[in-house]
Write a protein that holds these residues in place. Structure first.
Motif: not given
Length: 207
Positions: A93-102, A106-114
């Motif tokens: 959401e923030r213009y200056d936020d370049s971090e992969l947030g929690p 979590r969603i990445g972990d969900h997809i990673f499972r399969y």
């Protein structure tokens, strides 16, 4: 299963890249997310990302709506051929936020499972701004994969990138779509839930 193999390359199609950028441009003051669809190449060396399905532009931390979208995406693409959900994209959401947030992790972990070679693409808001102003032709996404310690890490560099755009024409075509404000036409799953007549697969977006 272990983390993503550093020898695996990620090939992003023109269609997928342009759709995820247009989705982010449509909601510049919101966090947006979506699903990456594709396949693992026959030699297991390349994740071929062929399409992107925009999911939401709010409440990105909520898994239930995303799980419904994942199920529908799997059903749609299993009928279309040997395509699967291979990753996720996210714009902060923030213009200056370049971090992969929690939430994104979590969603990445969900997809990673399969799909253990899952990719998470984080859009670079500063590069997106440059695209609108007609400046810069670098891809406006950063690749994250999950390593053996189960942590998501940014990979590659300009010199040895694991992420490549499949078609060189993607940049010029995207510039044309930005000029014509094509982003106004893109529909995400959240829009579809509000009005089921809107097709979040966006089959006619580039016709």
């Amino acid at each position: 299963m272990g983390g993503s193999d550093e020898s695996v390359k990620y090939e992003l199609s023109q269609t997928a890249y342009i759709k995820l950028v247009l989705h982010a441009l449509k909601h510049p003051s919101s966090a947006v997310n979506g699903i990456l669809v594709g396949r693992l190449s026959s030699d297991n060396a390349t994740v071929q990302i062929s399409d992107a399905m925009p999911v939401s532009h709010s409440a990105c931390a909520l898994l239930p709506p995303l799980e419904i979208a994942l199920t529908q995406a799997e059903e749609y693409y299993s009928k279309a051929g040997e395509l699967n959900v291979v990753g996720y994209y996210h714009a902060n959401e923030r213009y200056d936020d370049s971090e992969l947030g929690p939430a994104a992790r979590r969603i990445g972990d969900h997809i990673f499972r399969y799909f253990p070679q899952a990719a998470v693409l984080l859009l670079d808001n500063k590069k997106l701004d440059g695209l609108i102003k007609g400046k810069g032709r670098d891809p406006a996404v950063v690749l994250f994969t999950r390593d053996s310690s189960k942590a998501w890490r940014q990979v590659g560099s300009e010199r040895t990138s694991q992420l490549v755009l499949k078609e060189p024409s993607a940049h010029s075509l995207l510039a044309d779509h930005i000029t014509s404000k094509k982003w106004l036409e893109i529909v995400d799953f959240e829009d579809h839930l509000d009005d089921i007549s809107k097709d979040w697969v966006n089959p006619n977006l580039f016709k």
